[in-house]
Design an enzyme around this catalytic site. Structure first.
Site, mmCIF file in Angstrom:
data_model
loop_
_atom_site.group_PDB
_atom_site.id
_atom_site.type_symbol
_atom_site.label_atom_id
_atom_site.label_comp_id
_atom_site.label_asym_id
_atom_site.label_seq_id
_atom_site.Cartn_x
_atom_site.Cartn_y
_atom_site.Cartn_z
ATOM 1 C CB THR A 44 -0.876 0.008 1.275
ATOM 2 O OG1 THR A 44 -1.644 -1.187 1.297
ATOM 3 C CG2 THR A 44 -1.784 1.225 1.327
ATOM 4 C CB VAL A 241 -21.447 10.128 6.553
ATOM 5 C CG1 VAL A 241 -21.997 9.684 5.201
ATOM 6 C CG2 VAL A 241 -20.814 11.507 6.448
ATOM 7 C CG HIS A 446 20.641 32.059 14.443
ATOM 8 N ND1 HIS A 446 19.314 32.229 14.738
ATOM 9 C CD2 HIS A 446 21.076 33.215 13.854
ATOM 10 C CE1 HIS A 446 18.949 33.452 14.366
ATOM 11 N NE2 HIS A 446 19.991 34.076 13.841
HETATM 12 P P1 FAD Z 1 0.847 -3.097 3.189
HETATM 13 O O1 FAD Z 1 1.664 -1.957 2.739
HETATM 14 O O2 FAD Z 1 -0.634 -2.996 3.068
HETATM 15 O O3 FAD Z 1 1.347 -4.349 2.346
HETATM 16 C C1 FAD Z 1 0.741 -5.607 2.443
HETATM 17 C C2 FAD Z 1 1.007 -6.370 1.158
HETATM 18 O O4 FAD Z 1 0.594 -7.725 1.355
HETATM 19 C C3 FAD Z 1 0.212 -5.841 -0.030
HETATM 20 O O5 FAD Z 1 1.097 -5.541 -1.097
HETATM 21 C C4 FAD Z 1 -0.719 -6.992 -0.392
HETATM 22 O O6 FAD Z 1 -0.942 -7.107 -1.802
HETATM 23 C C5 FAD Z 1 0.042 -8.195 0.145
HETATM 24 N N1 FAD Z 1 -0.795 -9.361 0.463
HETATM 25 C C6 FAD Z 1 -1.881 -9.397 1.284
HETATM 26 N N2 FAD Z 1 -2.358 -10.661 1.367
HETATM 27 C C7 FAD Z 1 -1.563 -11.429 0.577
HETATM 28 C C8 FAD Z 1 -1.549 -12.808 0.232
HETATM 29 N N3 FAD Z 1 -2.448 -13.674 0.735
HETATM 30 N N4 FAD Z 1 -0.607 -13.250 -0.623
HETATM 31 C C9 FAD Z 1 0.315 -12.397 -1.144
HETATM 32 N N5 FAD Z 1 0.355 -11.090 -0.850
HETATM 33 C C10 FAD Z 1 -0.564 -10.615 -0.003
HETATM 34 N N6 FAD Z 1 1.941 5.580 6.693
HETATM 35 C C11 FAD Z 1 2.969 6.363 7.059
HETATM 36 O O7 FAD Z 1 3.728 5.976 7.961
HETATM 37 N N7 FAD Z 1 3.220 7.562 6.457
HETATM 38 C C12 FAD Z 1 2.419 8.033 5.471
HETATM 39 O O8 FAD Z 1 2.650 9.133 4.950
HETATM 40 C C13 FAD Z 1 1.307 7.249 5.079
HETATM 41 N N8 FAD Z 1 0.486 7.686 4.103
HETATM 42 C C14 FAD Z 1 -0.563 6.896 3.716
HETATM 43 C C15 FAD Z 1 -1.416 7.381 2.724
HETATM 44 C C16 FAD Z 1 -2.491 6.621 2.309
HETATM 45 C C17 FAD Z 1 -3.411 7.157 1.243
HETATM 46 C C18 FAD Z 1 -2.700 5.321 2.880
HETATM 47 C C19 FAD Z 1 -3.839 4.458 2.412
HETATM 48 C C20 FAD Z 1 -1.856 4.846 3.870
HETATM 49 C C21 FAD Z 1 -0.787 5.631 4.304
HETATM 50 N N9 FAD Z 1 0.076 5.201 5.312
HETATM 51 C C22 FAD Z 1 1.108 5.997 5.714
HETATM 52 C C23 FAD Z 1 -0.100 3.900 5.965
HETATM 53 C C24 FAD Z 1 0.875 2.855 5.359
HETATM 54 O O9 FAD Z 1 0.636 2.765 3.973
HETATM 55 C C25 FAD Z 1 0.689 1.509 6.029
HETATM 56 O O10 FAD Z 1 0.816 1.639 7.425
HETATM 57 C C26 FAD Z 1 1.734 0.524 5.526
HETATM 58 O O11 FAD Z 1 1.616 0.341 4.134
HETATM 59 C C27 FAD Z 1 1.598 -0.832 6.220
HETATM 60 O O12 FAD Z 1 2.573 -1.692 5.724
HETATM 61 P P2 FAD Z 1 2.356 -3.276 5.701
HETATM 62 O O13 FAD Z 1 3.602 -3.851 5.152
HETATM 63 O O14 FAD Z 1 1.866 -3.738 7.006
HETATM 64 O O15 FAD Z 1 1.122 -3.514 4.688
HETATM 65 P P1 NAD Z 2 -8.540 7.455 10.575
HETATM 66 O O1 NAD Z 2 -8.868 6.429 11.574
HETATM 67 O O2 NAD Z 2 -7.350 8.313 10.761
HETATM 68 O O3 NAD Z 2 -9.778 8.439 10.368
HETATM 69 C C1 NAD Z 2 -11.068 8.002 10.038
HETATM 70 C C2 NAD Z 2 -12.047 9.058 10.504
HETATM 71 O O4 NAD Z 2 -13.329 8.778 9.973
HETATM 72 C C3 NAD Z 2 -12.199 9.097 12.026
HETATM 73 O O5 NAD Z 2 -11.929 10.407 12.496
HETATM 74 C C4 NAD Z 2 -13.645 8.674 12.248
HETATM 75 O O6 NAD Z 2 -14.224 9.289 13.368
HETATM 76 C C5 NAD Z 2 -14.290 9.112 10.945
HETATM 77 N N1 NAD Z 2 -15.535 8.401 10.610
HETATM 78 C C6 NAD Z 2 -15.783 7.069 10.649
HETATM 79 N N2 NAD Z 2 -17.049 6.786 10.237
HETATM 80 C C7 NAD Z 2 -17.627 7.982 9.935
HETATM 81 C C8 NAD Z 2 -18.916 8.362 9.468
HETATM 82 N N3 NAD Z 2 -19.857 7.459 9.204
HETATM 83 N N4 NAD Z 2 -19.184 9.676 9.283
HETATM 84 C C9 NAD Z 2 -18.227 10.622 9.522
HETATM 85 N N5 NAD Z 2 -16.991 10.315 9.971
HETATM 86 C C10 NAD Z 2 -16.680 9.012 10.167
HETATM 87 O O7 NAD Z 2 -8.452 6.651 9.176
HETATM 88 P P2 NAD Z 2 -7.973 7.094 7.745
HETATM 89 O O8 NAD Z 2 -7.889 8.567 7.642
HETATM 90 O O9 NAD Z 2 -8.844 6.335 6.795
HETATM 91 O O10 NAD Z 2 -6.501 6.517 7.696
HETATM 92 C C11 NAD Z 2 -6.237 5.113 7.925
HETATM 93 C C12 NAD Z 2 -4.872 4.920 8.495
HETATM 94 O O11 NAD Z 2 -3.876 5.160 7.505
HETATM 95 C C13 NAD Z 2 -4.580 5.877 9.637
HETATM 96 O O12 NAD Z 2 -4.849 5.261 10.874
HETATM 97 C C14 NAD Z 2 -3.143 6.237 9.490
HETATM 98 O O13 NAD Z 2 -2.330 5.680 10.490
HETATM 99 C C15 NAD Z 2 -2.730 5.717 8.128
HETATM 100 N N6 NAD Z 2 -2.237 6.894 7.383
HETATM 101 C C16 NAD Z 2 -1.139 7.525 7.855
HETATM 102 C C17 NAD Z 2 -0.686 8.655 7.221
HETATM 103 C C18 NAD Z 2 0.515 9.341 7.759
HETATM 104 O O14 NAD Z 2 1.206 8.779 8.577
HETATM 105 N N7 NAD Z 2 0.795 10.557 7.344
HETATM 106 C C19 NAD Z 2 -1.350 9.148 6.104
HETATM 107 C C20 NAD Z 2 -2.491 8.497 5.674
HETATM 108 C C21 NAD Z 2 -2.919 7.352 6.317
#
Ligand code: FAD
Ligand code: NAD
Length: 477
Positions: A44, A241, A446
């Site tokens: 992801t 929502v 600084h």
């Molecule tokens: P993942 O990155 O989800 O990887 C899991 C992998 O396992 C996937 O590629 C999937 O295809 C694979 N997989 C699953 N099941 C199987 C299977 N049965 N066989 C083979 N492969 C499989 N975190 C931050 O720290 N900083 C950020 O700025 C940040 N920004 C984010 C922005 C967005 C829009 C989103 C959605 C998330 C963000 N996150 C951020 C969160 C971060 O992406 C996740 O915490 C992180 O990717 C978790 O890593 P992971 O390795 O646990 O899982």
């Molecule tokens: P989140 O848990 O941060 O926020 C979800 C929000 O949706 C909550 O505030 C919740 O109260 C609200 N919500 C839930 N149901 C609702 C409803 N029916 N109506 C209105 N509000 C509702 O989750 P996220 O923003 O989807 O992010 C998921 C995870 O991905 C985060 O926990 C974060 O750790 C990770 N992430 C991290 C970064 C980063 O580190 N910069 C960036 C993006 C995502």
């Protein structure tokens, strides 16, 4: 293929930041390692999360900054034009370079990569349905589960309609939406709201809790709300929502609020209500008794599950949902799988949020620290009093520090320029158990943003130099 080519010391399921780091670490320690990934190397984070969102946020911030250039003497005729296709192509190039680099690193470390879906049949047997059509049965001594997470699909009507998007879709938009309602005011929503607003979208956030980014220090969440509202992003809190529908050629989001039902109309709706663990392919283990905790795989601080030889890390365990935590968990799980003794410490986890200005925090919020009791001292130092911030036209926000009984740093939060890099100073101070005095005794260069961190510690102690503070009762002089 000879049978021993299917035998490994460690098989890792999932090649996200948790899984690929675990595989590299296990290989460094001399293990024969395989990684199974069904969709994309980098998971992801590298493909649809951290990296693509930051590439697009970077572009959006540059675009928005054009409005400021005139006041710095850079006269631009007319407004620049934004081209989404070119921006997405840049983002794709970044993703390709990084994921290609990770694949190279895995290969260079001797990790066997199987692109396909893993079906884990027992703690020592993994069946892989290869994406190219073949099948493979792997045997292993140890297993590291890193299957990651998927977005939560809330149980209300309208999710499958036209122009209803999740964060994955936001990385590949065909155009800039005219208007967008974000369901949820969590981390994904605030980052993407910032991005789309900077590109010209009218953005409305609808959050069911009393504040956005509710886990953060109250002053930070209030400051972000003020900042968003000032620039024209509408923020509606206490609004749960309950449905999405089509109305008058637009999407209509309906929510229950303390004042009754409210509706919010826009061209697009972004659903960002959290993520959930993805235990797909682990059915063999769950029927063998793999312990789960609220839909996540349960793991202890050694990343061990209840099944001997099976470790679990990252979003699948869901302790923090952060990539940098998944990576460290990956290193430690690999070390434990290969006979070392490593324990996770979740006390000092930096929490970056890539809005503009950025937000980053570590440790306790002021409210959490006060709830624990003791002589808590907390105060803020504003960016407007920092020379580098003034010179860089980055004066919004503050740095806040919370100090405990013995001068220990209990927590810090930065809302301002480069916050996500700067927070590491406080992480290191907390990890090394440095006191406020030791941070104060450290000479900061600084003029830099980092001076504001030292000043915030001085402020918490009631002795900031570059803002006037009335001597406060309880403050150490
Ligand atoms: P993942 O990155 O989800 O990887 C899991 C992998 O396992 C996937 O590629 C999937 O295809 C694979 N997989 C699953 N099941 C199987 C299977 N049965 N066989 C083979 N492969 C499989 N975190 C931050 O720290 N900083 C950020 O700025 C940040 N920004 C984010 C922005 C967005 C829009 C989103 C959605 C998330 C963000 N996150 C951020 C969160 C971060 O992406 C996740 O915490 C992180 O990717 C978790 O890593 P992971 O390795 O646990 O899982
Ligand atoms: P989140 O848990 O941060 O926020 C979800 C929000 O949706 C909550 O505030 C919740 O109260 C609200 N919500 C839930 N149901 C609702 C409803 N029916 N109506 C209105 N509000 C509702 O989750 P996220 O923003 O989807 O992010 C998921 C995870 O991905 C985060 O926990 C974060 O750790 C990770 N992430 C991290 C970064 C980063 O580190 N910069 C960036 C993006 C995502």
């Amino acid at each position: 293929m000879a049978a021993d080519q299917n035998q490994f010391d460690v098989v890792v399921i999932g090649a996200g930041p948790g899984g690929y780091v675990a595989a590299i670490r296990a290989a460094q320690l001399g293990g024969r390692v395989a990684i199974v990934e069904k969709q994309y190397i980098g998971g992801t984070c590298l493909n649809v999360g951290c990296i693509p969102s930051k590439a697009l946020l970077h572009i959006a911030q540059l675009y928005a900054q054009f409005d400021e250039l005139g006041k710095l003497g850079i006269m631009v005729e007319g407004r620049p034009r934004f081209d989404m296709a070119t921006a997405v192509a840049f983002k794709d190039k970044v993703v390709k370079q990084l994921t290609g680099g990770v694949a190279q690193l895995l290969k260079a470390n001797g990790v066997a990569i199987f692109m396909g879906a893993a079906d884990v049949r027992s703690p020592t047997q993994v069946h892989v349905k290869l994406n190219d059509g073949g099948e493979r049965d792997l045997t292993t001594r140890k297993l590291i589960l890193a299957n990651g997470s998927v977005p939560i699909r809330p149980p209300f009507p309208g999710l499958d309609g036209r122009n209803v998007i999740f964060s994955d879709d936001a990385m590949n938009m065909p155009k800039v939406p005219e208007s967008l309602v974000c369901i949820g005011g969590g981390i994904i929503a605030v980052e993407l709201a910032c991005m789309f607003h900077a590109l010209g979208t009218q953005v409305t956030i609808v959050e069911m809790l009393p504040s956005m980014i509710a886990n953060e220090d109250e002053e930070v969440s209030k400051a972000l709300t003020r900042s968003f509202t000032k620039r024209g992003i509408q923020v509606h809190t206490d609004a749960r929502v309950e449905s999405i529908a089509d109305a008058d050629g637009k999407k209509r989001v309906m929510a229950t609020t303390p004042n009754g039902q409210q509706t919010y109309d826009a061209e697009y709706v972004l659903v960002a209500v959290g993520r959930k663990a993805n235990p797909a392919g682990l059915e063999g283990l769950t029927s063998a008794g793999l312990a789960m905790d609220r839909g996540r795989v349960a793991a202890n601080e050694r990343l061990e599950t209840n099944l001997p030889g099976v470790y679990a890390i990252g979003d699948l365990v869901g302790k923090t949902w952060l990539a940098h935590v998944a990576m460290v968990e990956g290193e430690l799980a690999a070390e434990n799988a290969l006979g070392h003794e490593a324990t996770m410490d979740y006390n000092v986890v930096p929490r970056p949020i890539f809005t503009f200005p950025e937000i980053a925090s570590v440790g306790l919020s002021e409210a959490q620290a006060r709830a624990k009791g003791g002589n808590i001292r907390a105060d803020k130092f504003p960016w407007v009093a920092n020379g580098k911030a003034l010179a860089s036209n980055e004066t919004e926000g503050f740095t806040k520090v919370i100090v405990g009984d013995y001068g220990e740093i209990l927590g810090a939060a930065i809302f301002g320029p480069d916050a996500t890099n700067l927070i590491t100073e406080f992480s290191l101070a907390m990890r090394g158990e440095l006191t406020a005095d030791e941070v104060i005794a450290t000479i900061h260069p600084h003029p830099t943003y980092s001076e504001a961190l030292r000043e915030a510690v001085l402020a918490a102690e009631g002795r900031a130099v570059h803002i006037y503070q009335r001597p406060a009762a309880g403050a150490r002089q």
